[in-house]
Scaffold this motif. Structure first.
Motif, mmCIF file in Angstrom:
data_model
loop_
_atom_site.group_PDB
_atom_site.id
_atom_site.type_symbol
_atom_site.label_atom_id
_atom_site.label_comp_id
_atom_site.label_asym_id
_atom_site.label_seq_id
_atom_site.Cartn_x
_atom_site.Cartn_y
_atom_site.Cartn_z
ATOM 1 N N PHE A 140 0.847 -1.202 0.000
ATOM 2 C CA PHE A 140 0.000 0.000 0.000
ATOM 3 C C PHE A 140 0.881 1.251 0.000
ATOM 4 O O PHE A 140 1.751 1.414 0.842
ATOM 5 C CB PHE A 140 -0.876 -0.039 1.254
ATOM 6 N N PRO A 304 -5.117 -1.571 15.610
ATOM 7 C CA PRO A 304 -3.795 -1.829 15.018
ATOM 8 C C PRO A 304 -3.752 -3.016 14.059
ATOM 9 O O PRO A 304 -3.057 -2.967 13.043
ATOM 10 C CB PRO A 304 -2.902 -2.077 16.238
ATOM 11 N N HIS A 305 -4.506 -4.073 14.359
ATOM 12 C CA HIS A 305 -4.382 -5.259 13.497
ATOM 13 C C HIS A 305 -5.064 -5.075 12.153
ATOM 14 O O HIS A 305 -4.949 -5.911 11.273
ATOM 15 C CB HIS A 305 -4.876 -6.511 14.205
ATOM 16 N N ALA A 307 -4.477 -2.121 10.517
ATOM 17 C CA ALA A 307 -3.683 -1.072 9.874
ATOM 18 C C ALA A 307 -3.053 -1.601 8.590
ATOM 19 O O ALA A 307 -2.612 -2.749 8.518
ATOM 20 C CB ALA A 307 -2.601 -0.573 10.827
ATOM 21 N N GLY A 311 1.114 -1.765 11.624
ATOM 22 C CA GLY A 311 0.189 -1.994 12.713
ATOM 23 C C GLY A 311 0.871 -2.535 13.963
ATOM 24 O O GLY A 311 0.487 -2.204 15.090
ATOM 25 N N ALA A 312 1.902 -3.333 13.766
ATOM 26 C CA ALA A 312 2.551 -3.996 14.896
ATOM 27 C C ALA A 312 3.178 -3.014 15.871
ATOM 28 O O ALA A 312 3.485 -3.358 17.000
ATOM 29 C CB ALA A 312 3.611 -4.970 14.387
ATOM 30 N N GLU B 50 1.435 -8.051 3.958
ATOM 31 C CA GLU B 50 0.860 -6.799 4.451
ATOM 32 C C GLU B 50 0.253 -6.877 5.849
ATOM 33 O O GLU B 50 -0.072 -5.866 6.441
ATOM 34 C CB GLU B 50 -0.224 -6.322 3.458
ATOM 35 N N ILE B 51 0.075 -8.077 6.350
ATOM 36 C CA ILE B 51 -0.685 -8.224 7.603
ATOM 37 C C ILE B 51 0.212 -7.987 8.826
ATOM 38 O O ILE B 51 1.279 -8.572 8.920
ATOM 39 C CB ILE B 51 -1.314 -9.639 7.667
ATOM 40 N N PRO B 52 -0.239 -7.131 9.766
ATOM 41 C CA PRO B 52 0.559 -6.879 10.978
ATOM 42 C C PRO B 52 0.308 -7.961 12.021
ATOM 43 O O PRO B 52 -0.361 -7.730 13.014
ATOM 44 C CB PRO B 52 0.059 -5.512 11.446
ATOM 45 N N TYR B 53 0.875 -9.143 11.776
ATOM 46 C CA TYR B 53 0.548 -10.329 12.576
ATOM 47 C C TYR B 53 0.679 -10.107 14.076
ATOM 48 O O TYR B 53 -0.158 -10.525 14.857
ATOM 49 C CB TYR B 53 1.426 -11.513 12.141
ATOM 50 N N THR B 54 1.765 -9.446 14.476
ATOM 51 C CA THR B 54 1.998 -9.369 15.927
ATOM 52 C C THR B 54 1.057 -8.411 16.624
ATOM 53 O O THR B 54 1.112 -8.299 17.840
ATOM 54 C CB THR B 54 3.458 -9.004 16.239
ATOM 55 N N SER B 55 0.202 -7.738 15.867
ATOM 56 C CA SER B 55 -0.782 -6.921 16.577
ATOM 57 C C SER B 55 -2.052 -7.713 16.866
ATOM 58 O O SER B 55 -2.974 -7.194 17.496
ATOM 59 C CB SER B 55 -1.087 -5.642 15.803
ATOM 60 N N PHE B 56 -2.103 -8.967 16.455
ATOM 61 C CA PHE B 56 -3.209 -9.829 16.855
ATOM 62 C C PHE B 56 -2.940 -10.385 18.252
ATOM 63 O O PHE B 56 -1.790 -10.753 18.557
ATOM 64 C CB PHE B 56 -3.378 -10.999 15.874
#
Lengths: 339, 339, 339, 339
Positions: A140, A304-305, A307, A311-312, B50-56
């Motif tokens: 993005f 955040p998840h 974003a 996000g992290a 693209e996924i902010p895994y650690t914010s899960f």
């Protein structure tokens, strides 16, 4: 500049070096030691920096004595540089402004949601990326002008001045039109054309430290901006690259007192990009303030998840509220206050 | 992508993660070990990245399995990429082209002097800077279009195609008009806008490795160019920043066989900028060819101590002639030849 | 030593500094420039190095002019140091000896199998670890004296001198008894007690560069050994730590010509530990020889996937045979030969 | 452990890998994705760590999932480790002990002078070097046992427990006899024999982080000590090597919250060695406490410019007194107190 001659240099080589240096308007002092002959050069700093000393016959090495920056240095201007952003926020003073917001502006609603939460917490400045420098061409890349418009609408409503990154000289007028503070990202710290352009504006510029830049290089990039007339430069430590892999980068807090000794410009800290993980942000934000930071830049996102970037490393508004509570006594303990 | 759950994650956290991943079109495989539960994700590479895994909630860490680049990879295209520059010079083949010339074009006469000497030595390609990225705003910044004209005149006379750096998207048409090969400098390796622009051209681009860039980041920047359609990318190793101060940077020759394994693009080496001192250039150029370099980029100046930039690292034409003599047998020993 | 005074230093501060320096037997030269006053100090190198200049009032910075090593420097001894190991192998001459063998000695039979294969290939020297410095306390730590005995038995039979690492001053006599060449590993490059001990032996010592050591620090560690009387020091470049993760470390081949300029000691290269992966070893070994290496150290194992340490970087004897075939012409191309 | 197979691996290669892994007692899970086949391995951590996966045919890469340390981890022991040094000083609790003193013990009188000043300030612990690891063999190497005696006499008189460095396993009994806390210096963080030895003692050990060590390596070295039975390990962040030259090293304060998350051991900070210059020490000490440090180690000398080592980084007792005044409110602000 100190020139060290090779042990086996000839008298001719020394004579030619001295002659050429004096022809360039430099004064020379020769000092013969037991093991080495040394030539001290005195004169205009810009001339001194340009000469390829070691390509002269007989020269072993050259050692600069003066730091290469001028306008940004404490020697040039002793007092802290202070300036306003919007009606209520000052950089360089006793109070510490916090800039917060999402990494990238992802849409009107989510931006408003975040901004409202921050505004309620009393955060004075809103950040948000419209143009995103991404390592992958498939990631993005930001919403561009649309994001700028969303932010400017939020400012209208909340009164929060907005901070956003500029990546390309061609976007200058566009970003200038919407933003209150322009940001130069870590990958553009040595994008000299961009520095020259923002140096001609009358709005403050946040210059982020290159992730492998030395303090000298960082200040030379600030010098680029100041040399074109824009004195409203905010230096931002945002982590340097090291061997550590547990964190994204390594926040170099010693840059804060060091910069404050070398320059009169305000120095802020961005722990979010340095660490890349939210759990360490509170402790390092407290430490940044204790180290003397003049401002903070922190990523906050309502979810955040979801974003689309970074996000992290984003705090939630609740996390931010909690951090502010912990920050106040530390700021007070070092004679500062949160704005 | 491999997701490692925290030892104390809840069943709900795991369920929610899996649900969200599948909603994004990814397939999930759960594997419960003695100490950790692991979730494997399979699906579109761009989504996975693209996924902010650690914010899960409940996630400890995420480990990418696939390399993030496509078009530049050997997996995507097995054979070496080969293309012509001018009528007589090919990149990516058995013969090794040398690009030589001054760091910056300083004037018509000195450029002609240098080019004539190189032409006489049989060097196929001329380099010279028209726009110079300099750390100090007070240093010589290049002659701009005038330099481009001088180079193009030299090409007219000698037939040598010219290589020059582009620093700013606004110079695109200008540089395109005069240059045969465009160069992206080390400080612009992650100037993504510039990469995107040169990605739309039909002329070859030399992409220099950022001085603190990993190989993955280097290839991602090449991917930016290729993803816009320009497949004529030449990767150039030019030294990385290390703790060593005896040399300007550290030439990373292991990048050569490593890149040649990971990508089909030609890989060239610039020992001049890496070392910053002329005495080590011959040995390291021999080593570059032995390591498998597909080309060389070397600074040559007729009077290095008068050079306005980087004189300390410039060979004289005599030094270059001597180096070529030493290079030929090494190239032959590894089954290559000088162009 | 060049002392730069602060711009606002007082005359008293300058006077006191000069007085104290002269009391220590140093000569001082004061030179007042427009922006800074500079004090040159001339005298005994060891005294010069020990003074905490910046703790004197009024001092801004101190710049050493001379390199801090003596015995190891080319200035001290111009000709290459050459010495024999066993009856047939010389270090420092035109011929390039190869040291090969397993990372660790794992048992009598596997060692014999490896050694026989190497012997048949004409490899002159056998390496093998008896004491292994392992990052984890739970990893295989080596067979100790038993391994030394196995190697010494192999030497008896094949005539190959043996090279092995020493980690602890308490093992000195033991290792001395069995080994022909002692090796100091990368993690012990600044184990000054160990350096002092091997400095008192009459057997050659391979000193591996610390993985984050500068060239100056590397040479200072060699100076430790030479200052105790042992002049048979072999410097070994084995990779430095960088940001790259595709390889274990980054082989710094520019260290080879740089060291050969600064010191008279032989310089060898260990590509195995630098790269940590077998596929890049051939190209980088060719490059090492082209760069001027005086020797090579390469891990070889008959069944790499059964190796108890560093299997991923071990060539098989077939791989080694193949590499030797490719090395010969490169060595010849640079005026050398394999031993 | 996650094994990624090459895209072109054969069924036989996969079968052989799985067979061998199961023979070693590991469980395997095969997961075939679109682009890669992945093999998950579950089993004993020590076995998993030892296998040279990439030397198996068909294997592309191996990714460890678990961290390699056990005893030092928070997973193994959740609560902070706390222990006493002397009757009045605890590590790992709410109160923050300060260890102060000269870099090296230079003589009885100067040590007494320093210790008395510190004692008066209420500093609980005295540091001083008896054996000094010095880069140059010609530098002051410490007074050895004499220094230990001086310190032990000072303890007798003041009651201050003493902290001193051990460099050599042969000094173990000597140092043990005199010291209350043994220190392992940065250059010995991976001197595994020394770690093993102090692991058998019943006295606390301060383990300094290697100047280029990752957090994982740092914890693995602590694991060496704990694996031999000594659980009283104090981790000390003392600066890492970066490209910056304005400071000696770069104090990595993010190591503090990171370590406190990963391990139960107390974490202290030594700003003196990290910075190498006294002017930045106060700000960075405040920051260390704000970041969560469990203790501080600071160099103090009565006459820094006469110090035989590291004078440039030593505070005077007055500077220390001043710093303590500034530290108290910061400690309080983060819920701690100075001991």
């Amino acid at each position: 500049m100190i020139i060290v001659m090779k042990p086996d240099h000839t008298a001719d080589e020394l004579r030619e070096l001295v002659m050429k240096m004096e022809k360039l308007g430099l004064k020379t002092h020769i000092s013969k030691g037991e093991r080495r002959t040394i030539v001290g050069l005195i004169g205009d700093r810009d001339i001194l920096q340009e000469i390829p000393y070691t390509s002269f016959a007989g020269v072993e090495s050259a050692h600069p004595i003066l730091r290469p920056y001028k306008l940004v240095s404490r020697e040039f201007k002793e007092d802290n540089t202070r300036f306003q952003v919007g009606p209520n926020c000052e950089f360089g003073g006793k109070a510490i402004p916090i800039i917060a917001g999402p990494c990238a502006v992802e849409g009107r609603e989510v931006l408003e949601e975040i901004a409202d939460a921050l505004h309620e917490l009393g955060i004075p400045l809103l950040r948000g990326g419209a143009f995103k420098p991404r390592t992958s061409p498939y990631s993005f890349q930001g919403l561009g002008e649309m994001a700028l418009k969303f932010m400017s609408d939020v400012r209208e409503r909340t009164g929060m001045p907005v901070v956003t990154e500029i990546m390309d000289p061609r976007d200058l007028l566009l970003v200038y039109k919407y933003a209150d503070v322009l940001q130069i990202g870590t990958r553009n710290m040595q994008n000299f054309r961009l520095l020259t352009e923002v140096g001609q504006l009358d709005k403050p510029v946040i210059l982020k430290r290159g992730m492998s830049a030395t303090i000298k290089e960082f200040l030379m990039s600030a010098e680029y901006i100041m040399s074109r007339g824009n004195g409203k430069v905010i230096l931002c430590e945002r982590g340097i690259r090291t061997f550590e892999t547990e964190t994204r980068n390594t926040l170099d807090l010693s840059a804060v007192p060091l910069l404050k000794q070398l320059t009169h410009l305000p120095v802020i800290v961005d722990p979010s990009h340095a660490l890349g993980r939210v759990d360490l942000i509170p402790a390092m934000t407290l430490a940044a303030v204790a180290a003397g930071a003049d401002g903070l830049m922190i990523e906050v996102h309502v979810r955040p998840h979801e974003a689309l970037s970074d996000g992290a490393q984003s705090l939630t508004p609740e996390g931010m509220a909690n951090l502010i509570e912990r920050l106040r006594p530390v700021a007070k303990a070092v004679g500062r206050e949160l704005l």
